[in-house]
Design an enzyme around this catalytic site. Structure first.
Site, PDB file in Angstrom:
ATOM      1  N   ASP A 249      44.553  36.122  36.587  1.00 44.29           N
ATOM      2  CA  ASP A 249      43.259  36.451  36.040  1.00 44.29           C
ATOM      3  C   ASP A 249      42.180  35.924  36.690  1.00 44.29           C
ATOM      4  OD1 ASP A 249      44.298  38.253  34.334  1.00 44.29           O
ATOM      5  OD2 ASP A 249      44.233  37.080  32.518  1.00 44.29           O
ATOM      6  N   LYS A 271      39.840  40.759  35.964  1.00 43.89           N
ATOM      7  CA  LYS A 271      39.383  41.837  35.162  1.00 43.89           C
ATOM      8  C   LYS A 271      37.868  41.113  34.993  1.00 43.89           C
ATOM      9  CE  LYS A 271      43.031  44.446  33.124  1.00 43.89           C
ATOM     10  NZ  LYS A 271      42.768  45.648  33.718  1.00 43.89           N
ATOM     11  N   MET A 384      34.854  37.767  24.313  1.00 46.64           N
ATOM     12  CA  MET A 384      34.397  38.943  24.887  1.00 46.64           C
ATOM     13  C   MET A 384      33.232  39.406  24.183  1.00 46.64           C
ATOM     14  SD  MET A 384      37.904  40.698  26.586  1.00 46.64           S
ATOM     15  CE  MET A 384      38.548  40.321  24.943  1.00 46.64           C
TER      16      MET A 384
END
Length: 465
Positions: A249, A271, A384
């Site tokens: 990641d 991402k 997030m």
């Protein structure tokens, strides 16, 4: 890195040393392990130097070094233990093209000699840029204890056997063969039958490995933790060391990627929330492609792969392809961030449960049980959630949450650049606007930083020095 570590081939080359005392002897004890021609200049050499010369170990000139004495030499050591004389001889050597080391003078030396663990032909060099010689010696002592003396002999035997081992396919098959030899079959055979046994063990071992069917691929879903390399688990560290391919990641720290094998292929499938991202189908395809070719694949995810990591989708794809897999859990960001606040996720008489939430889902902002969360004493860790701060604030206040409820934002949890922003539910969105946070942020609803945390952080920094 000021000093680049290399191994210099000294076979048939000349090394010149100026000095006749203990400093010169200390360097010579190390240099005599090489295949270099050693020339020593000393106006007053000690008896040990004369003995080495009489034994043919060194060429000794009982005079001070003069221009022309270093011409053609690869290395020069100034070891007269006199600053003026060392500066004089170093200038001669530099002018005549040799790399110069002045003993106990890091600043004026062109190269340094590291601490060495010698298991010839296995050599481990340890350097600290002169910052911590005591640390280098401690590491050397630890490695001396860990690496058995027989390792060098096994390596010499293995070196001669390398052409035969090339019958095995490149990559994992060969690595498994050599790991089996050096860490299992070789030491056992040597202990039982000596050098002849170690040689025979290689032949038997190669036959066994050649008879095996092609290696099947394997996938490890590994948690990289929140960012601090010291928070990586031992099992994760071993997986990285064995991986042929690391599919990682964006948030995985560079220091953790450095722990992968040098030969491993690193594939970035990062991402970015609300930004450019690798499609999940493409990530699944990459995992399966490499595993289907027999590779040991590490799918390296920030934090813990089981927490908001879309792990199920990747497992389902791997299982459909018939590839074996396992999960190596990691420390999730909430655990690291709450430690940075000096708090606990649960507390008697405050909360007996904690919610792990995501600030957005695949369709936008994620809906939650806001009414339940708005009750006094509830605690939530919002992953997030940076872009969703105003949405979360509005939903909670709409359902009656107290605007004075503490809220904490932790950016880059566990990393050296970690930052904490303290707010309340009533001003959380404005607090984020006033203090832009560029790194990954974890939001805690219902928890404020402990007041003594600043002093604790200062102590941690002091202990790390």
């Amino acid at each position: 890195m000021q000093h680049f570590p290399i191994f210099l081939n000294l076979r048939g080359r000349t090394v010149v040393l100026s000095g006749g005392g203990e400093a010169a002897l200390a360097k010579l004890r190390l240099l005599m392990k090489t295949e270099a021609t050693l020339r020593v200049f000393a106006a007053e050499p000690c008896d040990d130097l004369r003995t080495l010369a009489a034994d043919g170990r060194i060429a000794l000139a009982e005079r001070a070094l003069q221009p022309g004495d270093v011409t053609g030499a690869a290395l020069f050591y100034a070891a007269d233990e006199d600053a003026d004389e060392d500066a004089r001889t170093a200038a001669i050597a530099d002018a005549e093209g040799a790399l110069v080391n002045i003993v106990d003078n890091l600043e004026d030396s062109q190269f340094i000699t590291p601490a060495i663990v010698d298991r010839d032909p296995v050599t481990v060099a340890i350097g600290t840029e002169g910052a911590a010689p005591v640390l280098a010696r401690a590491i050397k002592r630890d490695l001396e204890e860990r690496l058995p003396p027989v390792l060098g002999l096994l390596a010499k035997i293995g070196k001669l056997f390398r052409p035969a081992a090339e019958r095995l396919p490149m990559g994992r098959a060969r690595r498994d063969f050599w790991a089996d030899y050096y860490f299992d079959a070789g030491p056992r055979a040597y202990e039982a039958e000596g050098e002849d046994g170690a040689n025979a063990a290689l032949e038997d071992l190669l036959d066994r490995h050649l008879s095996r069917s092609a290696q099947d691929g394997h996938v490890d879903f590994v948690g990289a933790g929140p960012g601090d390399p010291e928070l990586l688990t031992l099992k994760a560290r071993v997986a990285l060391d064995k991986a042929d391919v690391v599919i990682h990641d964006r948030l995985v720290a560079p220091e953790i990627l450095e722990l992968a094998r040098r030969e491993a292929l690193l594939v970035d499938v990062g991402k970015t929330g609300f930004g450019p991202s690798a499609a999940q189908d493409d990530i699944n395809a990459a995992i399966i492609e490499h595993a289907s070719q027999g590779a040991h694949v590490v799918r390296l995810k920030s934090g813990d792969p089981t927490v908001f990591g879309r792990l199920d989708e990747e497992i389902e794809a791997v299982e459909a392809a018939g590839v074996a897999w396992r999960i190596v859990p990691g420390i999730t960001a909430a655990s690291a961030a709450i430690a940075g606040l000096g708090q606990s996720l649960t507390k008697r008489e405050r909360n007996s449960s904690v919610r792990f939430m995501t600030g957005h889902d695949m369709k936008g902002f994620a809906e939650q049980d806001w009414r339940a969360l708005a009750r006094p004493g509830e605690v939530a860790a919002v992953y997030m959630g940076k872009r969703a701060a105003r949405f979360v604030q509005g939903r909670l206040m709409m359902h009656g949450a107290d605007p004075a409820t503490p809220v904490s934002f932790v950016e880059n949890a566990s990393r050296p650049d970690q930052r904490v922003v303290e707010a309340t539910l009533g001003d959380m969105a404005d607090a984020l606007s006033d203090t832009p946070l560029d790194g990954p942020v974890l939001t805690f609803y219902g928890i404020a930083p402990r007041r003594a945390r600043a002093e604790a952080a200062a102590f941690e920094q002091e202990m790390a020095l």
